[in-house]
Design an enzyme around this catalytic site. Sequence first.
Site, PDB file in Angstrom:
ATOM      1  N   ASP A 230      49.679 -18.419  55.904  1.00 49.60           N
ATOM      2  CA  ASP A 230      48.794 -17.945  56.964  1.00 49.60           C
ATOM      3  C   ASP A 230      48.007 -16.715  56.526  1.00 49.60           C
ATOM      4  O   ASP A 230      48.564 -15.792  55.917  1.00 49.60           O
ATOM      5  CB  ASP A 230      49.603 -17.546  58.201  1.00 49.60           C
ATOM      6  N   HIS A 232      45.301 -15.631  58.954  1.00 45.45           N
ATOM      7  CA  HIS A 232      45.069 -15.118  60.312  1.00 45.45           C
ATOM      8  C   HIS A 232      43.969 -14.063  60.392  1.00 45.45           C
ATOM      9  O   HIS A 232      44.161 -12.983  60.949  1.00 45.45           O
ATOM     10  CB  HIS A 232      46.371 -14.565  60.899  1.00 45.45           C
ATOM     11  N   ASP A 259      46.388 -21.934  59.537  1.00 55.96           N
ATOM     12  CA  ASP A 259      46.286 -20.664  60.265  1.00 55.96           C
ATOM     13  C   ASP A 259      45.401 -19.669  59.515  1.00 55.96           C
ATOM     14  O   ASP A 259      45.798 -18.545  59.202  1.00 55.96           O
ATOM     15  CB  ASP A 259      47.666 -20.074  60.550  1.00 55.96           C
ATOM     16  N   ASP A 262      42.343 -16.565  63.988  1.00 59.83           N
ATOM     17  CA  ASP A 262      43.038 -16.023  65.169  1.00 59.83           C
ATOM     18  C   ASP A 262      43.828 -14.765  64.816  1.00 59.83           C
ATOM     19  O   ASP A 262      44.291 -14.568  63.703  1.00 59.83           O
ATOM     20  CB  ASP A 262      43.974 -17.045  65.810  1.00 59.83           C
ATOM     21  N   ARG A 263      43.976 -13.941  65.843  1.00 56.66           N
ATOM     22  CA  ARG A 263      44.672 -12.653  65.792  1.00 56.66           C
ATOM     23  C   ARG A 263      43.897 -11.618  64.970  1.00 56.66           C
ATOM     24  O   ARG A 263      43.452 -10.627  65.513  1.00 56.66           O
ATOM     25  CB  ARG A 263      46.119 -12.803  65.313  1.00 56.66           C
ATOM     26  N   ASN A 291      48.663 -24.822  63.254  1.00 56.11           N
ATOM     27  CA  ASN A 291      48.640 -24.936  64.712  1.00 56.11           C
ATOM     28  C   ASN A 291      47.529 -24.104  65.338  1.00 56.11           C
ATOM     29  O   ASN A 291      47.110 -24.365  66.474  1.00 56.11           O
ATOM     30  CB  ASN A 291      49.992 -24.540  65.301  1.00 56.11           C
ATOM     31  N   HIS A 292      47.005 -23.099  64.609  1.00 59.06           N
ATOM     32  CA  HIS A 292      45.920 -22.280  65.154  1.00 59.06           C
ATOM     33  C   HIS A 292      44.536 -22.862  64.872  1.00 59.06           C
ATOM     34  O   HIS A 292      43.543 -22.305  65.332  1.00 59.06           O
ATOM     35  CB  HIS A 292      46.004 -20.841  64.633  1.00 59.06           C
ATOM     36  N   HIS A 340      52.047 -27.055  57.082  1.00 51.02           N
ATOM     37  CA  HIS A 340      52.007 -25.764  57.760  1.00 51.02           C
ATOM     38  C   HIS A 340      53.312 -25.451  58.483  1.00 51.02           C
ATOM     39  O   HIS A 340      53.892 -24.377  58.311  1.00 51.02           O
ATOM     40  CB  HIS A 340      50.861 -25.715  58.769  1.00 51.02           C
ATOM     41  N   ARG A 388      59.688 -21.675  69.760  1.00 46.41           N
ATOM     42  CA  ARG A 388      58.298 -21.467  70.180  1.00 46.41           C
ATOM     43  C   ARG A 388      57.958 -22.211  71.467  1.00 46.41           C
ATOM     44  O   ARG A 388      56.916 -21.967  72.069  1.00 46.41           O
ATOM     45  CB  ARG A 388      57.343 -21.955  69.088  1.00 46.41           C
ATOM     46  N   HIS A 415      53.672 -20.596  58.613  1.00 43.95           N
ATOM     47  CA  HIS A 415      53.907 -20.602  60.059  1.00 43.95           C
ATOM     48  C   HIS A 415      54.757 -19.454  60.586  1.00 43.95           C
ATOM     49  O   HIS A 415      54.764 -19.218  61.795  1.00 43.95           O
ATOM     50  CB  HIS A 415      54.535 -21.955  60.417  1.00 43.95           C
TER      51      HIS A 415
END
Length: 486
Positions: A230, A232, A259, A262-263, A291-292, A340, A388, A415
């Site tokens: 990730d 991110h 990923d 995001d964030r 997943n993002h 992922h 989660r 992840h």
Amino acid sequence: MATLVEAANSHLERAEELKTLANEAFKANKFSQAIELYSQAIELNESNAVYWANRAFAHTKLEEYGSAVQDATTAIEIDPKYSKGYYRRGAAYLAMGKFKEALKDFQQVKRICPKDPDATRKLKECEKAVQKLRFEEAISVNDSERRPVAESIDFRCIEVEPQYAGARIDGETVTLDFVKKLMDDFKNQKCLHKRYAFQIALQTREMLQAMPSLVDITVPDGHHFTVCGDVHGQYYDLLNIFELNGLPSEENPYLFNGDFVDRGSFSLEVILTLFAFKCMSPTAMYLSRGNHESKSMNKIYGFEGEVRSKLSETFVELFAEVFCCLPLAHVINNKIFVVHGGLFSVDGVKLSDIRSIDRFHEPPEEGLMCELLWSDPQPQLGRGPSKRGVGLSFGADVTKRFLQENNLELVVRSHEVKDEGYEIEHDGKLITVFSAPNYCDQMGNKGAFIRFTAPELKPDIVSFSAVPHPNVKPMAYANNFLRLFS
């Protein structure tokens, strides 16, 4: 009798001491340690709602929203008038995108604390989110009926103003010189002209569409291959990876394992850079869906807001379409399975089953595609519920059987934040790699990447620390209601 009372009081006092230590660990952003200490306090006094609610908050910080909902629910069952129980559960539901469930909890907080201005403000934000969701549901068009926005864009007709001084693509070909200029412009917080952003996204979409859901990668003997986890939206840490390990090329290929966005608040810079390398040399850059890479996550965690702010609404739709074309997993030299999230709720899944997945849509909430993107390993054998709230947790025996049934040797997945940027689990058969150091500017973790050299393909893991970035905080473009709970 007195001895029993004294022992009980001693347990209660020790539980309070553990809670205090847990609170201190939480304040130091040591959330895993905090969870362990809250758990010890709960073992001594499981009827204290505060311990459960506090542990729920720590789970939320680690994005373990399913566990947070469970703990907060227990706190509510112990004390139905404890407002923080509803508050913590509502915050976890919000983070999962379950706005209607969250709204019910914040309404209950408001009933318990009618004069609390903070509760009032958060309830209003949640009501807005639910109203927006209902409006979007009302006007939504079935994906099968909607014409892809990519088919309506002709980037060649977009004029580039003479005063534009940024990176330019000459004709149809993305070159290394262009990518270097692009990266330098992004490093200096300059924008890419929308014509070239469209071109990169559209060319990437065309390439990804032609790829299978499971991609086979061949690394010749004596050559190496790098897997990153990730990122991110941490663009300056991405640049540092390339400083440490070299730019992507046919001789120095990479797989970024989902990923990307995001964030972090430089997600657009990250995704355009990765896509540009993919356009420059398809075998220098492999990309896997996380997943993002989905509308639901992007709407909550910042990418949608960032793209709308830096480019336009059209790009929001275009990136969503490109993400639906990303492959779901890769296999390196018929030995290493890279995905992922993780493995499956049933045994017997073959690589051919993954190849045959129809991936060209938003991720479902169950099934093989969901589990590839969301699942996590667990230390216990067998399978368990997901911390989660999506996917599942799987043990070393599940990993071993999957590898044996498919004649593989290793699972590499991402992840999850790891203190050193990686973790080796399941008797050495599974490695987690995470490439966003000091995640969200608060976790204090290192990042890592893995280099494999053929033919042995033994993992050479490199950890690295975060580098400075401009003063734009993570989640700067996230939905306002989620920032309230960060």
